[in-house]
Design a protein around this motif. Sequence first.
Motif, PDB file in Angstrom:
ATOM      1  N   ARG A  16      10.037   0.331   2.808  1.00 25.72           N
ATOM      2  CA  ARG A  16       9.183  -0.652   3.485  1.00 25.72           C
ATOM      3  C   ARG A  16       8.409   0.042   4.593  1.00 25.72           C
ATOM      4  O   ARG A  16       8.990   0.660   5.466  1.00 25.72           O
ATOM      5  CB  ARG A  16      10.030  -1.785   4.053  1.00 25.72           C
ATOM      6  N   HIS A  17       7.094  -0.075   4.543  1.00 24.65           N
ATOM      7  CA  HIS A  17       6.291   0.578   5.567  1.00 24.65           C
ATOM      8  C   HIS A  17       6.208  -0.270   6.827  1.00 24.65           C
ATOM      9  O   HIS A  17       6.484  -1.448   6.815  1.00 24.65           O
ATOM     10  CB  HIS A  17       4.899   0.934   5.048  1.00 24.65           C
ATOM     11  N   ARG A  18       5.831   0.373   7.934  1.00 22.56           N
ATOM     12  CA  ARG A  18       5.787  -0.288   9.235  1.00 22.56           C
ATOM     13  C   ARG A  18       4.424  -0.888   9.524  1.00 22.56           C
ATOM     14  O   ARG A  18       4.178  -1.390  10.614  1.00 22.56           O
ATOM     15  CB  ARG A  18       6.175   0.705  10.327  1.00 22.56           C
ATOM     16  N   GLY A  19       3.498  -0.817   8.606  1.00 21.76           N
ATOM     17  CA  GLY A  19       2.210  -1.481   8.790  1.00 21.76           C
ATOM     18  C   GLY A  19       1.083  -0.574   9.217  1.00 21.76           C
ATOM     19  O   GLY A  19      -0.021  -1.051   9.475  1.00 21.76           O
ATOM     20  N   PHE A  20       1.331   0.731   9.296  1.00 16.21           N
ATOM     21  CA  PHE A  20       0.233   1.637   9.629  1.00 16.21           C
ATOM     22  C   PHE A  20       0.480   3.008   9.021  1.00 16.21           C
ATOM     23  O   PHE A  20       1.587   3.345   8.622  1.00 16.21           O
ATOM     24  CB  PHE A  20       0.005   1.736  11.142  1.00 16.21           C
ATOM     25  N   ALA A  21      -0.603   3.776   8.948  1.00  9.35           N
ATOM     26  CA  ALA A  21      -0.537   5.120   8.383  1.00  9.35           C
ATOM     27  C   ALA A  21      -1.525   6.011   9.111  1.00  9.35           C
ATOM     28  O   ALA A  21      -2.425   5.525   9.803  1.00  9.35           O
ATOM     29  CB  ALA A  21      -0.870   5.081   6.896  1.00  9.35           C
ATOM     30  N   PHE A  22      -1.364   7.299   8.944  1.00  7.92           N
ATOM     31  CA  PHE A  22      -2.298   8.272   9.494  1.00  7.92           C
ATOM     32  C   PHE A  22      -3.068   8.891   8.335  1.00  7.92           C
ATOM     33  O   PHE A  22      -2.468   9.307   7.349  1.00  7.92           O
ATOM     34  CB  PHE A  22      -1.554   9.362  10.270  1.00  7.92           C
ATOM     35  N   VAL A  23      -4.385   8.947   8.470  1.00  7.58           N
ATOM     36  CA  VAL A  23      -5.236   9.553   7.450  1.00  7.58           C
ATOM     37  C   VAL A  23      -5.928  10.757   8.072  1.00  7.58           C
ATOM     38  O   VAL A  23      -6.530  10.657   9.132  1.00  7.58           O
ATOM     39  CB  VAL A  23      -6.292   8.547   6.929  1.00  7.58           C
ATOM     40  N   HIS A  65      -7.663  -6.475   1.194  1.00 12.23           N
ATOM     41  CA  HIS A  65      -7.135  -6.440   2.553  1.00 12.23           C
ATOM     42  C   HIS A  65      -8.052  -5.583   3.416  1.00 12.23           C
ATOM     43  O   HIS A  65      -8.746  -4.705   2.916  1.00 12.23           O
ATOM     44  CB  HIS A  65      -5.733  -5.842   2.569  1.00 12.23           C
ATOM     45  N   THR A  66      -8.025  -5.830   4.706  1.00 13.86           N
ATOM     46  CA  THR A  66      -8.801  -5.027   5.636  1.00 13.86           C
ATOM     47  C   THR A  66      -7.903  -3.969   6.251  1.00 13.86           C
ATOM     48  O   THR A  66      -6.854  -4.286   6.803  1.00 13.86           O
ATOM     49  CB  THR A  66      -9.403  -5.900   6.755  1.00 13.86           C
ATOM     50  N   LEU A  67      -8.326  -2.716   6.140  1.00 11.00           N
ATOM     51  CA  LEU A  67      -7.633  -1.614   6.785  1.00 11.00           C
ATOM     52  C   LEU A  67      -8.450  -1.237   8.015  1.00 11.00           C
ATOM     53  O   LEU A  67      -9.657  -1.018   7.920  1.00 11.00           O
ATOM     54  CB  LEU A  67      -7.519  -0.416   5.843  1.00 11.00           C
ATOM     55  N   PHE A 111       0.834  -1.189   0.000  1.00  9.04           N
ATOM     56  CA  PHE A 111       0.000   0.000   0.000  1.00  9.04           C
ATOM     57  C   PHE A 111       0.871   1.241   0.000  1.00  9.04           C
ATOM     58  O   PHE A 111       1.908   1.280   0.645  1.00  9.04           O
ATOM     59  CB  PHE A 111      -0.915  -0.001   1.227  1.00  9.04           C
ATOM     60  N   ASP A 112       0.424   2.256  -0.718  1.00  9.49           N
ATOM     61  CA  ASP A 112       1.074   3.555  -0.667  1.00  9.49           C
ATOM     62  C   ASP A 112       0.001   4.600  -0.388  1.00  9.49           C
ATOM     63  O   ASP A 112      -1.179   4.262  -0.228  1.00  9.49           O
ATOM     64  CB  ASP A 112       1.834   3.848  -1.961  1.00  9.49           C
ATOM     65  N   ASP A 113       0.397   5.863  -0.307  1.00  8.35           N
ATOM     66  CA  ASP A 113      -0.567   6.900   0.044  1.00  8.35           C
ATOM     67  C   ASP A 113      -1.696   7.013  -0.979  1.00  8.35           C
ATOM     68  O   ASP A 113      -2.849   7.262  -0.613  1.00  8.35           O
ATOM     69  CB  ASP A 113       0.119   8.244   0.265  1.00  8.35           C
ATOM     70  N   VAL A 114      -1.398   6.781  -2.235  1.00  9.05           N
ATOM     71  CA  VAL A 114      -2.427   6.866  -3.284  1.00  9.05           C
ATOM     72  C   VAL A 114      -3.453   5.746  -3.127  1.00  9.05           C
ATOM     73  O   VAL A 114      -4.664   5.983  -3.221  1.00  9.05           O
ATOM     74  CB  VAL A 114      -1.775   6.826  -4.688  1.00  9.05           C
ATOM     75  N   SER A 115      -2.991   4.529  -2.867  1.00  9.76           N
ATOM     76  CA  SER A 115      -3.929   3.406  -2.741  1.00  9.76           C
ATOM     77  C   SER A 115      -4.783   3.522  -1.481  1.00  9.76           C
ATOM     78  O   SER A 115      -5.980   3.217  -1.502  1.00  9.76           O
ATOM     79  CB  SER A 115      -3.193   2.069  -2.778  1.00  9.76           C
ATOM     80  N   ILE A 116      -4.191   3.983  -0.385  1.00  9.34           N
ATOM     81  CA  ILE A 116      -4.974   4.153   0.843  1.00  9.34           C
ATOM     82  C   ILE A 116      -6.034   5.234   0.643  1.00  9.34           C
ATOM     83  O   ILE A 116      -7.192   5.057   1.010  1.00  9.34           O
ATOM     84  CB  ILE A 116      -4.057   4.483   2.040  1.00  9.34           C
ATOM     85  N   LYS A 117      -5.646   6.331   0.021  1.00 11.07           N
ATOM     86  CA  LYS A 117      -6.603   7.414  -0.251  1.00 11.07           C
ATOM     87  C   LYS A 117      -7.743   6.906  -1.131  1.00 11.07           C
ATOM     88  O   LYS A 117      -8.911   7.186  -0.875  1.00 11.07           O
ATOM     89  CB  LYS A 117      -5.892   8.594  -0.904  1.00 11.07           C
ATOM     90  N   TYR A 165       7.460   4.600   7.679  1.00  3.18           N
ATOM     91  CA  TYR A 165       8.387   3.627   7.118  1.00  3.18           C
ATOM     92  C   TYR A 165       9.349   3.148   8.194  1.00  3.18           C
ATOM     93  O   TYR A 165       9.482   3.769   9.243  1.00  3.18           O
ATOM     94  CB  TYR A 165       9.153   4.249   5.951  1.00  3.18           C
ATOM     95  N   GLU A 166      10.009   2.026   7.927  1.00  2.00           N
ATOM     96  CA  GLU A 166      10.953   1.468   8.885  1.00  2.00           C
ATOM     97  C   GLU A 166      12.018   2.492   9.227  1.00  2.00           C
ATOM     98  O   GLU A 166      12.509   3.206   8.361  1.00  2.00           O
ATOM     99  CB  GLU A 166      11.625   0.214   8.318  1.00  2.00           C
ATOM    100  N   ARG A 167      12.358   2.548  10.507  1.00  2.00           N
ATOM    101  CA  ARG A 167      13.414   3.455  10.959  1.00  2.00           C
ATOM    102  C   ARG A 167      14.765   2.832  10.668  1.00  2.00           C
ATOM    103  O   ARG A 167      14.948   1.629  10.789  1.00  2.00           O
ATOM    104  CB  ARG A 167      13.273   3.709  12.446  1.00  2.00           C
ATOM    105  N   LEU A 168      15.711   3.668  10.296  1.00  2.00           N
ATOM    106  CA  LEU A 168      17.068   3.201  10.050  1.00  2.00           C
ATOM    107  C   LEU A 168      17.992   3.774  11.102  1.00  2.00           C
ATOM    108  O   LEU A 168      17.847   4.920  11.515  1.00  2.00           O
ATOM    109  CB  LEU A 168      17.541   3.641   8.661  1.00  2.00           C
TER     110      LEU A 168
END
Length: 109
Positions: A62-69, A98-100, A3-9, A28-31
């Motif tokens: 690689r995303h961490r599995g969550f986002a803020f909308v 998938h279920t968000l 998922f990216d920001d466009v697909s979530i939107k 995204y994953e912290r480095l």
Amino acid sequence: QTFDDVSIKRIVEEKFGENCVVDVSILYERLDDDGEARGRESNHDDAENNTKQRGKKSLEQRHRGFAFVTFSTLEQCQRAIEEGTVRGSAKPTSKRRHTLYIRPVVRDE
């Protein structure tokens, strides 16, 4: 498929109305200082091998599995929270859905 920001939107707006999303922020994953991933299940070698197998995204993507909308109105936000979930696919042509999960942000002040 990730998922990216466009697909979530797209998924959220299909469910709750066009132009209801103002912003999507994916974490995204912290480095660490050496450029290696930190946190849960962050084995750099495994991540690098998976990236090579997919032939696409680098470790930084690689995303961490969550986002803020951020919703455009409080009413749309409340409706989404009450609904609790929305289903959709990462790409418009994909059949796998998938279920968000939608939860409010609770801040301790």
